[in-house]
Motif scaffolding. Sequence first.
Motif, PDB file in Angstrom:
ATOM      1  N   VAL A 145       0.849  -1.202   0.000  1.00 26.43           N
ATOM      2  CA  VAL A 145       0.000   0.000   0.000  1.00 26.43           C
ATOM      3  C   VAL A 145       0.881   1.246   0.000  1.00 26.43           C
ATOM      4  O   VAL A 145       0.655   2.192  -0.756  1.00 26.43           O
ATOM      5  N   ALA A 146       1.917   1.227   0.832  1.00 23.59           N
ATOM      6  CA  ALA A 146       2.790   2.402   0.944  1.00 23.59           C
ATOM      7  C   ALA A 146       3.487   2.718  -0.379  1.00 23.59           C
ATOM      8  O   ALA A 146       3.857   3.863  -0.633  1.00 23.59           O
ATOM      9  N   THR A 147       3.674   1.682  -1.218  1.00 21.84           N
ATOM     10  CA  THR A 147       4.346   1.920  -2.501  1.00 21.84           C
ATOM     11  C   THR A 147       3.377   1.789  -3.672  1.00 21.84           C
ATOM     12  O   THR A 147       3.801   1.861  -4.827  1.00 21.84           O
ATOM     13  N   ASN A 148       2.106   1.563  -3.370  1.00 18.38           N
ATOM     14  CA  ASN A 148       1.109   1.348  -4.435  1.00 18.38           C
ATOM     15  C   ASN A 148       1.639   0.320  -5.436  1.00 18.38           C
ATOM     16  O   ASN A 148       1.716   0.584  -6.657  1.00 18.38           O
ATOM     17  N   ALA A 149       1.960  -0.845  -4.934  1.00 24.47           N
ATOM     18  CA  ALA A 149       2.610  -1.873  -5.760  1.00 24.47           C
ATOM     19  C   ALA A 149       1.765  -2.225  -6.988  1.00 24.47           C
ATOM     20  O   ALA A 149       0.526  -2.205  -6.940  1.00 24.47           O
ATOM     21  N   GLY A 150       2.459  -2.554  -8.064  1.00 20.93           N
ATOM     22  CA  GLY A 150       1.785  -2.889  -9.330  1.00 20.93           C
ATOM     23  C   GLY A 150       1.915  -4.367  -9.618  1.00 20.93           C
ATOM     24  O   GLY A 150       1.211  -5.174  -9.040  1.00 20.93           O
ATOM     25  N   GLY A 151       2.840  -4.730 -10.495  1.00 17.11           N
ATOM     26  CA  GLY A 151       3.077  -6.147 -10.762  1.00 17.11           C
ATOM     27  C   GLY A 151       2.565  -6.590 -12.109  1.00 17.11           C
ATOM     28  O   GLY A 151       2.462  -5.799 -13.051  1.00 17.11           O
ATOM     29  N   ILE A 152       2.209  -7.881 -12.171  1.00 15.04           N
ATOM     30  CA  ILE A 152       2.017  -8.523 -13.481  1.00 15.04           C
ATOM     31  C   ILE A 152       0.565  -8.564 -13.965  1.00 15.04           C
ATOM     32  O   ILE A 152       0.303  -9.048 -15.060  1.00 15.04           O
ATOM     33  N   LYS A 153      -0.374  -8.091 -13.143  1.00 14.19           N
ATOM     34  CA  LYS A 153      -1.775  -8.171 -13.568  1.00 14.19           C
ATOM     35  C   LYS A 153      -2.429  -6.791 -13.672  1.00 14.19           C
ATOM     36  O   LYS A 153      -3.651  -6.666 -13.673  1.00 14.19           O
ATOM     37  N   VAL A 154      -1.597  -5.764 -13.736  1.00 13.47           N
ATOM     38  CA  VAL A 154      -2.126  -4.387 -13.710  1.00 13.47           C
ATOM     39  C   VAL A 154      -2.999  -4.103 -14.921  1.00 13.47           C
ATOM     40  O   VAL A 154      -4.013  -3.407 -14.823  1.00 13.47           O
TER      41      VAL A 154
END
Length: 463
Positions: A145-154
């Motif tokens: 949450v603190a980094t607003n993580a993204g990844g492979i399903k954005v």
Amino acid sequence: MLSKHIVERLKSIVGISRLLLSKSDLDRFGVDRTTIWQPRPCAVILPGSVEEVRQIVLVANEFNLAIVPSGGRTGLSGGAVAANGELVVAMDRLNQVLDFKPLERTVTLGAGMITVDLQTFAEQHNLFFPVDFAAAGSSQIGGNVATNAGGIKVIAYGMTRNWVLGLKVVTGSGELLDLNRGLVKNNTGYDLRHLFIGSEGTLGLICEVTIQLTRPPTESRVMVLGVSHFSAILKVLEAFSAQIDLSAFEFFSQLALEKVVAHTGCAEPLDTAAPFYALLEFEIANQDLLDQAMGIFEHIVEQGWVLDGVMSQSLSQAQSLWKLREQISEALRQWQPYKNDISVRVSSMADFIKEADQLVADRYADFELVWYGHIGDGNLHLNILKPEAMDSQDFVASCVPVSSEIGGLVARYQGSVSAEHGVGLLKKDYLHYSRSAAEIDMMRRIKKAFDPKGLLNPGKIFD
Ligand code: MLT
Ligand code: ZN
């Protein structure tokens, strides 16, 4: 060094065994996955409740003690580095499910819960948490949450922000804020929750998170395609996304694949090597979709964009293909890569790639360059590998001027110098390429409102 008095005060909040002072603990908790900064926290504290977090922040205010909030420390921009005698507040113990509401498909949990544990919890309830990335086995939800993580399903599900319905945070002055409280509809002025998402621990300590879960996807297929040249990847994306809703569209270079194969012992996916590979995934609601995908495949081969391809026929085959993409970061670690995490709008991507490719090929002529990323989101990861014989500091110093040029190019395309890894320490000198002076000034003023003494993660994002 913490004074004896502060040590006693902190121990009285969490208990003797939850204030860690040994060198090995300081070294472990004082860094993330970056290798540029040396850990030098004064102590590590492990609170067991929101109230303990609040008490810690109050003590920090009393003694002007800087705090670095700490999750799974899987970050790649130095956001969780404590290099200046800060107190690391690690959320590991706040890792329980606190509430689950099947009717709403929401779950409230402690910020220290590991991402994969949330994914498993969702699965056990026939639900799905769609934010996923290679570090899911150790990253914590609070850090995501603190980094607003993204990844492979954005491409299909968006970033972490899309799934946060509520946050309990302790601000830099020790106020407890209960933000949005799980509501779907709540138009009561500024939505402060969203300020904390992506704030990299500079505004408050995220203690509890309410997450929206969703229905699990139906059966999916994964394709890996050997692509003839860099700009053809976009043509392949266009061809597929015109007809099929993709749940992932990733790419990687032959060099990335070679490093993964050497690191993991995985087999090469195709008989013929290609300069680049696209990995895409889609749900197969019916046979028509599979026929459609095959039709697109034939078309892109005819066009000369794709040289060869493979489609998963089972879950385990799909997992093996995914491994080729997901293991890249880990496979490159030994080269202490200098990471670029840039994005532009997908519609500008083809032009941007041409210029970026040319720029880095010229400037980094003597280095190994590894391209990969979430190209379906307009997000490119360019990793520069450190030559074995080169000193780490010299290597970073030689990457800095090129990063400024990349920043200038990104700015020309109105893109982002940090698409998903955050700013932390690594990208703060480049922030101005993506944010105006007025915006940065406004961010500073917002920080002051939540953290008047500047105690929370000082020096991260901006000085
Ligand atoms: C990835 O896409 O693999 C992650 O963002 C990690 C990385 O860029 O190394
Ligand atoms: Zn990534």
